[in-house]
Design a protein around this motif. Structure first.
Motif, PDB file in Angstrom:
ATOM      1  N   ALA A  24       0.853  -1.180   0.000  1.00 33.15           N
ATOM      2  CA  ALA A  24       0.000   0.000   0.000  1.00 33.15           C
ATOM      3  C   ALA A  24       0.893   1.236   0.000  1.00 33.15           C
ATOM      4  O   ALA A  24       2.044   1.174   0.435  1.00 33.15           O
ATOM      5  CB  ALA A  24      -0.900  -0.010   1.231  1.00 33.15           C
ATOM      6  N   PHE A  26       1.542   5.133   1.294  1.00 33.58           N
ATOM      7  CA  PHE A  26       1.231   6.001   2.414  1.00 33.58           C
ATOM      8  C   PHE A  26       1.900   7.355   2.220  1.00 33.58           C
ATOM      9  O   PHE A  26       3.074   7.413   1.843  1.00 33.58           O
ATOM     10  CB  PHE A  26       1.737   5.397   3.733  1.00 33.58           C
ATOM     11  N   ASP A  39      -3.143   6.532   4.314  1.00 39.09           N
ATOM     12  CA  ASP A  39      -3.443   5.989   2.988  1.00 39.09           C
ATOM     13  C   ASP A  39      -3.460   7.128   1.967  1.00 39.09           C
ATOM     14  O   ASP A  39      -4.215   8.086   2.100  1.00 39.09           O
ATOM     15  CB  ASP A  39      -4.802   5.292   3.043  1.00 39.09           C
TER      16      ASP A  39
END
Length: 174
Positions: A24, A26, A39
């Motif tokens: 992911a 960030f 996020d």
């Protein structure tokens, strides 16, 4: 091709994330001595800090509102909300404009660092703490080189009841 010029630690994190499965991205920022990550998909834009218009009787961590291209945006100082010892407004102070549950909200932070892609293996669960402070918005801790990142669910934090920014009818408000 990467458009950023990442630090060595960021480069290591991207390299590791590229080799492993789930990852992911960030946005990392500073609040006092700590570094946090949220996020990147919740981030609409990053703006320089400008003094907002104060709203009477608002909680002390809500600095006021700004007009962002015709949208009135509440501005929350995360440094005050999360209990930073020193809150100083300078040239590095920025507002991260977020889209949370269809609502635009500004979050004041000390500075923005960079965007990191983290493999799920680098993210450890947040430690359990017996404290009266709500830490449910902390989703994990990531070590990237010498850096320790506190990963937070910014949507959970901004929509928590004590913020007073969201309610069941705020889904459609802009």
């Amino acid at each position: 091709m990467d458009m950023h010029s990442p630090s060595t630690a960021a480069g290591d994190a991207r390299h590791v994330a590229g080799q492993q499965g789930a990852h992911a991205e960030f946005l990392t920022f500073r609040l006092g001595a700590e570094e946090y990550g949220i996020d990147i998909l919740r981030v609409q834009e990053i703006r320089s800090y400008e003094e907002p218009t104060r709203i009477a009787n608002a909680p002390h961590f809500i600095k006021g509102v700004v007009n962002l291209r015709g949208v009135i945006v509440p501005v929350v100082d995360l440094r005050i909300k999360l209990g930073c010892e020193k809150v100083e407004y300078n040239g590095f102070t920025v507002v991260i404009v977020l889209n949370v549950r269809g609502r635009v909200v500004g979050a004041v932070v000390d500075s923005v660092s960079d965007v990191l892609e983290l493999a799920s293996e680098l993210i450890k669960p947040a430690p359990e703490m017996n404290t009266s402070m709500d830490t449910s918005f902390i989703t994990g801790i990531a070590s990237v080189g010498e850096r320790m990142l506190i990963l937070m669910d910014i949507e959970a934090l901004m929509s928590s009841p004590d913020m007073g920014l969201m309610d069941s009818s705020s889904q459609n408000l802009q």
